[in-house]
Design an enzyme around this catalytic site. Structure first.
Site, PDB file in Angstrom:
ATOM      1  N   TYR A 121       0.834  -1.202   0.000  1.00 35.27           N
ATOM      2  CA  TYR A 121       0.000   0.000   0.000  1.00 35.27           C
ATOM      3  C   TYR A 121       0.865   1.246   0.000  1.00 35.27           C
ATOM      4  CZ  TYR A 121      -4.294  -2.536   1.275  1.00 35.27           C
ATOM      5  OH  TYR A 121      -5.378  -3.360   1.289  1.00 35.27           O
ATOM      6  N   ARG A 170      -3.381 -11.764   3.537  1.00 35.03           N
ATOM      7  CA  ARG A 170      -4.652 -11.316   2.975  1.00 35.03           C
ATOM      8  C   ARG A 170      -4.765 -11.797   1.533  1.00 35.03           C
ATOM      9  NH1 ARG A 170      -7.987  -7.583   4.297  1.00 35.03           N
ATOM     10  NH2 ARG A 170      -9.348  -9.291   3.745  1.00 35.03           N
ATOM     11  N   HIS A 173      -7.484  -8.232  -2.654  1.00 28.91           N
ATOM     12  CA  HIS A 173      -8.789  -7.614  -2.396  1.00 28.91           C
ATOM     13  C   HIS A 173      -8.751  -6.134  -2.703  1.00 28.91           C
ATOM     14  CE1 HIS A 173      -6.492  -6.867   1.296  1.00 28.91           C
ATOM     15  NE2 HIS A 173      -7.231  -5.781   1.446  1.00 28.91           N
ATOM     16  N   HIS A 175     -10.818  -2.622  -1.415  1.00 31.90           N
ATOM     17  CA  HIS A 175     -11.751  -2.052  -0.443  1.00 31.90           C
ATOM     18  C   HIS A 175     -12.753  -1.152  -1.175  1.00 31.90           C
ATOM     19  CE1 HIS A 175      -9.309  -3.069   3.179  1.00 31.90           C
ATOM     20  NE2 HIS A 175      -8.321  -3.025   2.310  1.00 31.90           N
TER      21      HIS A 175
END
Lengths: 252, 206
Positions: A121, A170, A173, A175
């Site tokens: 990120y 994770r 994905h 959000h």
């Protein structure tokens, strides 16, 4: 069906109908100890149920006017002019925002955020080894059209390890944050990818009480909408709470 | 004939996670010039909007009293006359230049938030009775699996708070205090939100 009484007002008399009550058994409970962060951040006392008045029936409205040309194209919306597009598998994520009465919801602000193709990120708190991509910010937004449709271009986010269990990863994905017409419809969720083997191992996914409900968060490969030689498409429909019929509709 | 019943079900919620700011307040965390430099919900009102200017600050705390430094708080409220900036409010036009909606990341060092807004007027409950002025709050964070709704009422509205249809119906009267801000100084209020444990804020199922 419970009917709320009409508001006594000076001018027009609006017909106030609340949203269908929220089905909490279809959402993760607040306390899900395998997802450790929830342990001290989950209210212990019961929520207090109140009927929807105007403060919950209304909400901010975001017109298409707030959008820039590339707000929904994450492959280019962070790169300066002349830079290459983001690295990674090029994908289109699209679908419709519906309400519980199966009607498209127009004018919904849809905001998304995600890791880059390596699972990193662009955030000061993310220290994962995978490198940043100078051409990728990881944020996008759009407003649904008259039928509730939306579309993003992006790159498929990578899976990443996270501090929970010693070896928790994770699944890939994206959000999603959504604003319907009323505050009571406000929703944040996550979209997963069909076939990702990490899905059933994820403590955040598993905070959802039933596997069939997890399925509703898994986007399907949509070959029909794939752009040849460019990007694969994934389809993800989202359902927001619906409103009970107004008295006018009942009469029709 | 209109469909009256629920035929689909709301999509399950998932936590906003620790990186919600990338999507919702990118400029606040240094993603400069995201969306041409402005985060949505930064400002609630333009100069010239009528009403009493107030500051609402506070902090979100977890169950052991630690500030939640990676959360996000949204507020929604009526204007000074009690009208909402929404086509769903058909009683009249709210103040031009007043959005009624604000959004902030909690401070990454302190967990604090601080909104500059207008004191809301009173708004009707479902049965037509008027409610004491309040601001709706919606809180998400890592570890919060479903966004939390609460309301902030004003400490200088004791009489209207006493008659308020929501506050007066709370089963545990001792919990009312969790919904009432404290007064820092004139027009400056503090509303701390406790997710769990002693003094746990009342959260609503709306």
């Amino acid at each position: 069906m419970i009917k709320f009484s009409k508001l006594a007002t000076k001018e027009q008399e609006p017909v106030v109908e609340g949203f269908f009550h929220r089905e909490f058994h279809r959402h993760p409970p607040a306390y899900t100890p395998r997802y450790k962060s929830s342990v001290v951040r989950s209210p212990k006392l019961a929520l207090v149920s109140i009927p929807n008045s105007l403060s919950e029936l209304t909400g901010p409205v975001f017109g298409h006017g707030i959008l820039g040309d590339d707000d929904n194209d994450l492959t280019v919306n962070y790169a300066d002019a002349g830079m290459r597009p983001a690295l990674g598998e090029r994908i289109i994520v699209h679908g419709r925002v519906l309400d519980e009465r199966d009607k498209g919801v127009p004018g919904v602000l849809v905001e998304i955020w995600q890791a880059n193709a390596g699972g990193r990120y662009r955030h000061f708190k993310d220290g994962y080894l995978a490198p940043l991509d100078e051409s990728f910010g990881g944020f996008g937004r759009t407003v649904t059209d008259a039928e509730g449709g939306y579309e993003f271009r992006t790159v498929r986010p990578g899976p990443y390890p996270w501090p929970n269990g010693i070896n928790d990863w994770r699944p890939s994905h994206i959000h999603f944050s959504l604003f319907g017409a009323g505050l009571a419809q406000r929703l944040i969720t996550q979209m997963y990818f069909e076939g990702d083997p990490l899905i059933p191992h994820c403590p955040i996914v598993n905070s959802i009480p039933e596997p069939s409900l997890v399925d509703s968060l898994v986007a399907r490969l949509d070959l029909a909408n794939t752009v040849p030689m460019d990007a694969r498409a994934y389809r993800f429909d989202i359902v927001l709470r619906g409103r009970r019929s107004s008295q006018f509709e009942n009469r029709s | 004939m209109a469909i009256r019943s629920r035929v689909l079900h709301e999509t399950p919620s998932q936590t906003a996670g620790p990186f919600v700011h990338i999507g919702c307040t990118p400029n606040r965390i240094g993603l400069a010039y995201a969306y041409r430099g402005q985060d949505l919900g930064e400002r609630l009102f333009d100069n010239g909007v009528p009403g009493q200017r107030i500051v609402v600050e506070g902090c979100v705390f977890d169950g052991i009293g630690t500030p939640v430094k990676d959360g996000m708080v949204e507020i929604w409220q009526a204007d000074h006359k009690g009208l909402f900036n929404s086509p769903q409010d058909r009683r009249g036009q709210s103040s031009l230049g007043f959005s009624g909606w604000g959004r902030q990341a909690t401070d990454p060092e302190t967990g604090e938030f601080s909104f500059r807004t207008i004191k809301p007027g009173e708004t009707p409950f479902v049965d037509g009775r008027m409610q004491a002025p309040f601001i709706s709050f919606w809180i998400v964070a890592r570890g919060v699996n479903l966004g939390l709704h609460t309301r902030m009422y004003f400490p200088d509205e004791a009489e209207r708070n006493r008659q308020d249809p929501v506050l007066s119906k709370l089963e545990h009267a001792c919990r009312i205090q969790t919904l009432i801000a404290s007064c820092v100084s004139d027009n400056h209020y503090r509303f701390d939100i406790r997710l769990q444990g002693e003094g746990e804020t009342v959260f609503f199922d709306v």
